[in-house]
Design a protein around this motif. Structure first.
Motif, PDB file in Angstrom:
ATOM      1  N   ASP A  21     -12.388  -2.448  11.707  1.00 21.14           N
ATOM      2  CA  ASP A  21     -11.424  -1.643  10.959  1.00 21.14           C
ATOM      3  C   ASP A  21     -10.120  -1.609  11.737  1.00 21.14           C
ATOM      4  OD1 ASP A  21     -13.233  -1.059   8.954  1.00 21.14           O
ATOM      5  OD2 ASP A  21     -13.976   0.730   9.985  1.00 21.14           O
ATOM      6  N   ILE A  22      -9.019  -1.902  11.068  1.00 20.98           N
ATOM      7  CA  ILE A  22      -7.701  -1.914  11.700  1.00 20.98           C
ATOM      8  C   ILE A  22      -6.841  -0.884  10.991  1.00 20.98           C
ATOM      9  CG2 ILE A  22      -5.637  -3.289  12.158  1.00 20.98           C
ATOM     10  CD1 ILE A  22      -7.430  -5.754  12.183  1.00 20.98           C
ATOM     11  N   TYR A  23      -6.155  -0.051  11.775  1.00 20.43           N
ATOM     12  CA  TYR A  23      -5.310   0.997  11.222  1.00 20.43           C
ATOM     13  C   TYR A  23      -3.893   0.861  11.770  1.00 20.43           C
ATOM     14  CZ  TYR A  23      -9.853   2.961  10.120  1.00 20.43           C
ATOM     15  OH  TYR A  23     -11.128   3.139   9.632  1.00 20.43           O
ATOM     16  N   VAL A  24      -2.927   1.427  11.056  1.00 17.73           N
ATOM     17  CA  VAL A  24      -1.546   1.445  11.525  1.00 17.73           C
ATOM     18  C   VAL A  24      -1.510   2.204  12.846  1.00 17.73           C
ATOM     19  CG1 VAL A  24       0.780   2.263  11.027  1.00 17.73           C
ATOM     20  CG2 VAL A  24      -0.607   1.283   9.211  1.00 17.73           C
ATOM     21  N   ASP A  26      -2.656   0.806  15.708  1.00 16.17           N
ATOM     22  CA  ASP A  26      -3.575   0.103  16.611  1.00 16.17           C
ATOM     23  C   ASP A  26      -2.847  -1.027  17.330  1.00 16.17           C
ATOM     24  OD1 ASP A  26      -5.629   1.702  15.755  1.00 16.17           O
ATOM     25  OD2 ASP A  26      -6.644   0.151  14.583  1.00 16.17           O
ATOM     26  N   VAL A  49       0.200  -2.637  15.100  1.00 15.59           N
ATOM     27  CA  VAL A  49       0.171  -2.732  13.645  1.00 15.59           C
ATOM     28  C   VAL A  49       1.138  -1.699  13.084  1.00 15.59           C
ATOM     29  CG1 VAL A  49      -1.257  -2.533  11.568  1.00 15.59           C
ATOM     30  CG2 VAL A  49      -2.224  -3.513  13.648  1.00 15.59           C
ATOM     31  N   LYS A  52       0.182  -1.996   6.610  1.00 11.60           N
ATOM     32  CA  LYS A  52      -0.959  -2.626   5.946  1.00 11.60           C
ATOM     33  C   LYS A  52      -0.639  -2.686   4.463  1.00 11.60           C
ATOM     34  CE  LYS A  52      -5.185  -1.476   6.708  1.00 11.60           C
ATOM     35  NZ  LYS A  52      -6.439  -0.753   6.943  1.00 11.60           N
ATOM     36  N   GLY A  55      -5.574  -4.782  -0.251  1.00 13.43           N
ATOM     37  CA  GLY A  55      -6.901  -4.420   0.204  1.00 13.43           C
ATOM     38  C   GLY A  55      -7.868  -5.541  -0.088  1.00 13.43           C
ATOM     39  N   GLU A  59      -5.870  -8.365   1.851  1.00 14.92           N
ATOM     40  CA  GLU A  59      -5.232  -7.424   2.774  1.00 14.92           C
ATOM     41  C   GLU A  59      -4.421  -8.163   3.837  1.00 14.92           C
ATOM     42  OE1 GLU A  59      -6.450  -3.325   4.890  1.00 14.92           O
ATOM     43  OE2 GLU A  59      -7.864  -4.967   5.122  1.00 14.92           O
ATOM     44  N   ILE A  61      -1.606  -7.462   7.305  1.00 18.59           N
ATOM     45  CA  ILE A  61      -1.058  -6.500   8.247  1.00 18.59           C
ATOM     46  C   ILE A  61       0.240  -7.067   8.816  1.00 18.59           C
ATOM     47  CG2 ILE A  61      -3.278  -5.489   8.872  1.00 18.59           C
ATOM     48  CD1 ILE A  61      -3.151  -7.112  11.485  1.00 18.59           C
TER      49      ILE A  61
END
Length: 72
Positions: A21-24, A26, A49, A52, A55, A59, A61
């Motif tokens: 899982d990658i989030y803003v 990271d 990041v 994003k 989806g 998706e 980034i």
């Protein structure tokens, strides 16, 4: 079955389930493919990041490269 259901079923078969899982916010390591003449090479860099989009299988980034100036 309409067109959207067909597309979703094809995407479900293709999507990978073992991705992290990658989030803003990271910090990630990215390998960028660069073409030099007829050859390709991968240039790795690290960045944060900052966005994003979409989806599922589409998706994407956006990564801002971390640029540190040491010794100044």
């Amino acid at each position: 079955m309409n067109a959207q259901e067909i597309i979703r079923s094809i995407e479900a078969e293709q999507i990978k389930s073992n991705l992290p899982d990658i989030y803003v916010g990271d910090t990630v390591k990215v390998g960028v493919k660069i073409k030099e003449g007829e050859k390709y090479r991968v240039q790795p860099y690290e960045g944060v990041v900052i966005a994003k989009r979409n989806g599922g299988i589409n998706e994407t980034i956006t990564v801002r490269k971390v640029f540190s100036r040491r010794g100044r």
